[in-house]
Design a protein around this motif. Structure first.
Motif, short mmCIF file in Angstrom:
data_model
loop_
_atom_site.label_atom_id
_atom_site.label_comp_id
_atom_site.label_asym_id
_atom_site.label_seq_id
_atom_site.Cartn_x
_atom_site.Cartn_y
_atom_site.Cartn_z
N ALA A 120 0.67 -1.60 -0.38
CA ALA A 120 -0.02 0.31 0.23
C ALA A 120 0.82 0.90 0.18
CB ALA A 120 -1.06 0.22 1.12
N ASN A 121 2.15 1.07 0.69
CA ASN A 121 2.82 2.19 1.17
C ASN A 121 3.54 3.20 -0.64
OD1 ASN A 121 2.68 3.10 4.01
ND2 ASN A 121 3.59 1.85 3.81
N VAL A 122 3.85 2.04 -1.66
CA VAL A 122 4.07 2.29 -3.00
C VAL A 122 3.17 2.48 -3.92
CG1 VAL A 122 5.27 0.97 -5.09
CG2 VAL A 122 5.86 0.24 -2.41
N LEU A 123 2.00 2.28 -3.38
CA LEU A 123 1.25 2.61 -4.33
C LEU A 123 0.17 3.65 -3.97
CD1 LEU A 123 -0.90 1.25 -6.30
CD2 LEU A 123 -2.75 0.26 -4.47
N ARG A 124 0.22 4.59 -2.56
CA ARG A 124 0.28 5.58 -2.15
C ARG A 124 0.94 6.87 -3.08
NH1 ARG A 124 -1.39 3.08 3.09
NH2 ARG A 124 -2.68 2.83 3.08
N VAL A 125 3.07 6.31 -2.64
CA VAL A 125 3.06 7.12 -3.82
C VAL A 125 3.30 7.16 -4.53
CG1 VAL A 125 6.11 7.08 -4.10
CG2 VAL A 125 5.51 6.42 -2.08
N ILE A 126 3.02 5.87 -5.64
CA ILE A 126 2.75 5.99 -6.63
C ILE A 126 1.50 7.13 -7.13
CG2 ILE A 126 1.79 4.87 -9.36
CD1 ILE A 126 4.04 2.47 -8.08
N TRP A 127 0.47 7.31 -6.44
CA TRP A 127 -0.21 8.20 -6.58
C TRP A 127 -0.07 9.25 -6.32
CZ3 TRP A 127 -4.73 6.22 -8.13
CH2 TRP A 127 -6.57 7.31 -8.34
N VAL A 128 0.70 9.67 -5.53
CA VAL A 128 0.60 11.33 -5.48
C VAL A 128 1.50 11.69 -6.15
CG1 VAL A 128 2.29 12.52 -3.65
CG2 VAL A 128 1.01 11.06 -3.00
N ILE A 129 2.38 10.69 -6.85
CA ILE A 129 3.22 11.23 -7.82
C ILE A 129 2.27 11.35 -9.43
CG2 ILE A 129 4.94 10.30 -10.02
CD1 ILE A 129 6.41 9.35 -7.92
N LEU A 130 1.15 10.47 -9.59
CA LEU A 130 0.44 10.75 -10.85
C LEU A 130 -0.11 12.32 -10.54
CD1 LEU A 130 -1.03 7.01 -10.98
CD2 LEU A 130 0.51 8.45 -13.20
N THR A 131 -1.10 12.66 -8.84
CA THR A 131 -1.36 13.00 -8.66
C THR A 131 -0.86 14.48 -9.10
OG1 THR A 131 -2.60 12.04 -6.89
CG2 THR A 131 -2.81 14.38 -7.16
N LEU A 132 0.40 15.00 -8.38
CA LEU A 132 0.69 16.26 -8.79
C LEU A 132 1.61 16.20 -10.79
CD1 LEU A 132 3.96 15.64 -6.52
CD2 LEU A 132 1.45 17.25 -5.94
N THR A 133 1.02 15.02 -11.06
CA THR A 133 1.38 15.59 -13.28
C THR A 133 -0.06 15.70 -13.47
OG1 THR A 133 0.52 13.28 -13.30
CG2 THR A 133 2.97 13.75 -12.96
N PRO A 134 0.19 15.85 -15.14
CA PRO A 134 -1.50 15.92 -15.52
C PRO A 134 -2.71 15.08 -15.30
CG PRO A 134 0.18 16.59 -17.14
CD PRO A 134 0.72 16.46 -15.40
N PHE A 135 -2.09 13.84 -15.25
CA PHE A 135 -3.50 12.88 -14.20
C PHE A 135 -4.48 13.68 -13.43
CE2 PHE A 135 -4.98 8.91 -11.83
CZ PHE A 135 -5.90 8.75 -13.47
N PRO A 136 -5.91 13.42 -13.32
CA PRO A 136 -6.00 14.22 -12.66
C PRO A 136 -6.67 13.29 -11.39
CG PRO A 136 -7.87 13.29 -14.37
CD PRO A 136 -5.65 12.80 -14.50
N GLY A 137 -5.98 12.60 -10.87
CA GLY A 137 -5.28 11.77 -9.70
C GLY A 137 -6.18 12.60 -8.97
N LEU A 138 -6.42 13.21 -8.43
CA LEU A 138 -7.77 13.97 -6.37
C LEU A 138 -9.14 13.80 -7.56
CD1 LEU A 138 -7.48 15.15 -4.47
CD2 LEU A 138 -7.94 17.15 -5.26
N ILE A 139 -9.63 13.65 -8.86
CA ILE A 139 -10.54 13.97 -8.97
C ILE A 139 -10.74 12.26 -9.09
CG2 ILE A 139 -12.58 13.84 -11.09
CD1 ILE A 139 -11.19 15.95 -11.93
N ALA A 140 -10.33 10.89 -9.67
CA ALA A 140 -9.92 9.75 -10.20
C ALA A 140 -10.19 9.11 -8.50
CB ALA A 140 -9.23 9.15 -10.38
N TYR A 141 -9.95 9.64 -7.12
CA TYR A 141 -9.39 9.37 -5.83
C TYR A 141 -10.70 9.70 -5.46
CZ TYR A 141 -8.66 8.34 -1.24
OH TYR A 141 -8.17 7.97 0.46
N LEU A 142 -11.53 10.65 -5.76
CA LEU A 142 -12.90 11.22 -5.44
C LEU A 142 -13.60 9.85 -5.61
CD1 LEU A 142 -12.80 14.84 -4.92
CD2 LEU A 142 -12.66 12.77 -2.98
N VAL A 143 -14.05 9.98 -6.61
CA VAL A 143 -14.88 8.27 -7.65
C VAL A 143 -14.18 7.42 -7.14
CG1 VAL A 143 -15.09 7.62 -9.99
CG2 VAL A 143 -14.79 10.31 -9.64
#
Length: 60
Positions: free
Chosen positions: A29-52
């Motif tokens: 889970a920690n590795v997946l969280r780091v990947i998610w943060v990196i994707l959220t900081l890029t143009p990928f809409p990570g925050l919106i995907a997380y909320l969905v």
């Protein structure tokens, strides 16, 4: 409409979405969280995907 992956009750930081995905696929889970943060900081809409995902995933 719900998806079959459940939010984690034990492995959670905010809502248990990343922990639920990690438990379902037997990933760290920690590795997946780091990947998610990196994707959220890029143009990928990570925050919106997380909320969905939070809305679609049921509580474990």
């Amino acid at each position: 409409m719900h998806i079959k992956i459940k939010r984690s009750r034990n492995n959670r930081v905010f809502a248990g979405v990343i922990g639920g995905i990690a438990e379902n696929y037997d990933w760290n889970a920690n590795v997946l969280r780091v990947i998610w943060v990196i994707l959220t900081l890029t143009p990928f809409p990570g925050l919106i995907a997380y909320l969905v995902l939070w809305l679609l995933m049921e509580q474990d």
